[in-house]
Design a protein around this motif. Sequence first.
Motif, PDB file in Angstrom:
ATOM      1  N   ALA A  95       0.815  -1.211   0.000  1.00  0.00           N
ATOM      2  CA  ALA A  95       0.000   0.000   0.000  1.00  0.00           C
ATOM      3  C   ALA A  95       0.854   1.269   0.000  1.00  0.00           C
ATOM      4  O   ALA A  95       0.502   2.258  -0.641  1.00  0.00           O
ATOM      5  CB  ALA A  95      -0.941   0.003   1.208  1.00  0.00           C
ATOM      6  N   ARG A 138      -7.814   7.395 -10.150  1.00  0.00           N
ATOM      7  CA  ARG A 138      -8.039   6.861  -8.803  1.00  0.00           C
ATOM      8  C   ARG A 138      -8.568   5.432  -8.869  1.00  0.00           C
ATOM      9  O   ARG A 138      -8.200   4.595  -8.061  1.00  0.00           O
ATOM     10  CB  ARG A 138      -9.010   7.783  -8.046  1.00  0.00           C
ATOM     11  N   THR A 198      -5.861   2.994  -8.968  1.00  0.00           N
ATOM     12  CA  THR A 198      -5.156   2.739  -7.701  1.00  0.00           C
ATOM     13  C   THR A 198      -5.842   1.619  -6.921  1.00  0.00           C
ATOM     14  O   THR A 198      -5.192   0.870  -6.202  1.00  0.00           O
ATOM     15  CB  THR A 198      -5.074   3.999  -6.809  1.00  0.00           C
ATOM     16  N   ASP A 239      -4.553  -2.671  -5.018  1.00  0.00           N
ATOM     17  CA  ASP A 239      -4.711  -3.225  -3.668  1.00  0.00           C
ATOM     18  C   ASP A 239      -4.286  -4.686  -3.627  1.00  0.00           C
ATOM     19  O   ASP A 239      -3.510  -5.097  -2.778  1.00  0.00           O
ATOM     20  CB  ASP A 239      -6.186  -3.170  -3.231  1.00  0.00           C
ATOM     21  N   THR A 252     -16.719   6.647  -2.123  1.00  0.00           N
ATOM     22  CA  THR A 252     -16.692   6.231  -0.719  1.00  0.00           C
ATOM     23  C   THR A 252     -16.400   4.744  -0.588  1.00  0.00           C
ATOM     24  O   THR A 252     -16.155   4.262   0.507  1.00  0.00           O
ATOM     25  CB  THR A 252     -18.056   6.481  -0.044  1.00  0.00           C
ATOM     26  N   VAL A 276      -0.230   7.125  -3.959  1.00  0.00           N
ATOM     27  CA  VAL A 276      -0.745   7.154  -2.586  1.00  0.00           C
ATOM     28  C   VAL A 276      -1.520   8.447  -2.360  1.00  0.00           C
ATOM     29  O   VAL A 276      -2.632   8.432  -1.802  1.00  0.00           O
ATOM     30  CB  VAL A 276       0.408   6.993  -1.573  1.00  0.00           C
ATOM     31  N   ASP A 277      -0.976   9.568  -2.805  1.00  0.00           N
ATOM     32  CA  ASP A 277      -1.674  10.848  -2.625  1.00  0.00           C
ATOM     33  C   ASP A 277      -2.986  10.889  -3.419  1.00  0.00           C
ATOM     34  O   ASP A 277      -3.993  11.435  -2.951  1.00  0.00           O
ATOM     35  CB  ASP A 277      -0.775  12.010  -3.069  1.00  0.00           C
ATOM     36  N   ARG A 299      -4.869   8.346  -4.251  1.00  0.00           N
ATOM     37  CA  ARG A 299      -5.810   7.463  -3.595  1.00  0.00           C
ATOM     38  C   ARG A 299      -6.417   8.107  -2.354  1.00  0.00           C
ATOM     39  O   ARG A 299      -7.609   7.966  -2.083  1.00  0.00           O
ATOM     40  CB  ARG A 299      -5.056   6.201  -3.205  1.00  0.00           C
ATOM     41  N   GLU A 300      -5.578   8.844  -1.621  1.00  0.00           N
ATOM     42  CA  GLU A 300      -6.041   9.503  -0.388  1.00  0.00           C
ATOM     43  C   GLU A 300      -6.683  10.861  -0.686  1.00  0.00           C
ATOM     44  O   GLU A 300      -6.951  11.624   0.230  1.00  0.00           O
ATOM     45  CB  GLU A 300      -4.875   9.664   0.581  1.00  0.00           C
ATOM     46  N   ARG A 301      -6.901  11.133  -1.948  1.00  0.00           N
ATOM     47  CA  ARG A 301      -7.562  12.362  -2.397  1.00  0.00           C
ATOM     48  C   ARG A 301      -6.834  13.621  -1.922  1.00  0.00           C
ATOM     49  O   ARG A 301      -7.457  14.596  -1.512  1.00  0.00           O
ATOM     50  CB  ARG A 301      -9.031  12.383  -1.950  1.00  0.00           C
ATOM     51  N   ARG A 302      -5.514  13.570  -1.988  1.00  0.00           N
ATOM     52  CA  ARG A 302      -4.728  14.753  -1.643  1.00  0.00           C
ATOM     53  C   ARG A 302      -4.335  15.552  -2.880  1.00  0.00           C
ATOM     54  O   ARG A 302      -3.590  16.536  -2.780  1.00  0.00           O
ATOM     55  CB  ARG A 302      -3.470  14.324  -0.865  1.00  0.00           C
TER      56      ARG A 302
END
Lengths: 307, 307
Positions: free
Chosen positions: B10, B40, B43, B47, B224, B288-289, B291-294
């Motif tokens: 991850a 996204r 991503t 997993d 979500t 990673v960013d 996926r984390e919605r950054r």
Amino acid sequence: MRRLIPTGEAARPVEFADADRPVPEPDEALIRVEAFAPNRGETFLLDRPRPGLLPGKDVAGRVVRQAADGSGPGPGTRVVGHPPLGGWAEYAAVPTHSLAVLPDGVDSVRAAALPLAGITALRLLRAAGSPAGRRLLLTGASGGVGHYVTELAAAAGAELTVVTATPARGERLRALGAAEVVHEVAAADGPFDVVLESTGGPHLATALSKLRPGGLLVWFGQATRTPATLDFFGLLGSPEGVTLRHFHYAGAPYGPDLETLVRLVETGRLHPEIGRVADWSDTAAVLVDLRERRIRGKAVLTTEAAR
Amino acid sequence: MRRLIPTGEAARPVEFADADRPVPEPDEALIRVEAFAPNRGETFLLDRPRPGLLPGKDVAGRVVRQAADGSGPGPGTRVVGHPPLGGWAEYAAVPTHSLAVLPDGVDSVRAAALPLAGITALRLLRAAGSPAGRRLLLTGASGGVGHYVTELAAAAGAELTVVTATPARGERLRALGAAEVVHEVAAADGPFDVVLESTGGPHLATALSKLRPGGLLVWFGQATRTPATLDFFGLLGSPEGVTLRHFHYAGAPYGPDLETLVRLVETGRLHPEIGRVADWSDTAAVLVDLRERRIRGKAVLTTEAAR
């Protein structure tokens, strides 16, 4: 007069009570009720009845007083009606926009079986688009709506697959024109242009998977009383671009659709499927059977005025 | 050549590996990749990557070998493409039906930001019908698709309300033409003709309640990652006859839509919102960013060939 009122008891959900005759609004006729038909959805309202609930939406009988505004049929006219409430009684007030005159050839029992289920069937088929030459799947087909939809859709040229719990229930639907009868939605042989779905729960996603790409599911009930869970990613395995339309039949005036239904019955094009006729003193027991789905098609109760 | 392959970890979901150049099918051109853009949704595939997964669907670069069947642009031509896989690499094979030629005015970074999100936006707006003069609600608006939909719908005459997590993200959407910015779907001031919904979970039923009677919800994602629960009876409180259409953008050929997107960028009508540009050696951190919605809008990675 006498009317049936909710008790809140599951085993005997209504009982007789004395009441004044209803006082009609200016646009309402007063009807002497000869027959009425409960709907399964109405039985759910009896679980925890709100105070003052007067059930009863499907009635047939005779006008005893014309509406004060002069609209609608005059005294003595035989009618079928779809009032918002109060139909399980000796007398009911019915808005004249939701009445249709009955010809001699249509008796009160068959007429009372028409309103909610028949109007639902007509409006459902309108929502589904032209059925001619299209493949339709109908779930929960053994109730009142199911029989009306089957006969009308087959007559209009649809190739209809129906889902019923048991083979016995399927026989009548086949006689009315269903091309295929299956006993669970997963067994239906798709793809279908349109699915008419009324069971909810896990069946909804299965039913969606039976559509052709771009097909339409009209969701008109939740007989399982279980909400449906839709997983966006799970649906990616379903046909592309399927549409789900939430449908509820309601919306006055009901008179024009009632006139259509009466005409179809009179001309032998629509055959109300009546699984039970009983005296209205037996209403409580009939409601329990209706709720538990022990009645095929419609149940109709008759009052003293029918004799 | 080098390509990025999944690790299953991850915190560092891809790593470089040596590989042979891909061998194109007869209808595929071989492209030297200058820039690529992860999505996204891609991503999520990292997993638990299936064996042999070669990610990468959005690429821009230069043709090094024309397709063997003679279709598509010749060597040296700058292109943008949407292959089914393998785009996160120095070379990628791209079907010529899913390529578009790039004019000088459109650089590789902006071009790479176009395919999946831009094609989704175009096809989503087609599914929504003509936007002129209609009220649209767009949820999950701060991603790549959201920016494209906002600019195109506003330009076409829609009155658009967008839902974003934070005010900062809303500013750019307002500049692109959003009439209203809210931070949760429940706060949107309906009714809307069309809702474009991509969050799923409990938001879906709330979004349905914002439609006008007969309105359309196009469901195009589940950010979500929570399935939606729809209760038939609960929806009776929603506007009458609302429709939910399940939408996924996929379906080759993509070339015509890519040509449209390139033309819109070239003529200043579409402005790819690029929240991050980095060297492809930083791809793991960018994923990673993302996926984390950054990252607001798109992230684009560039290879040595871009320099």
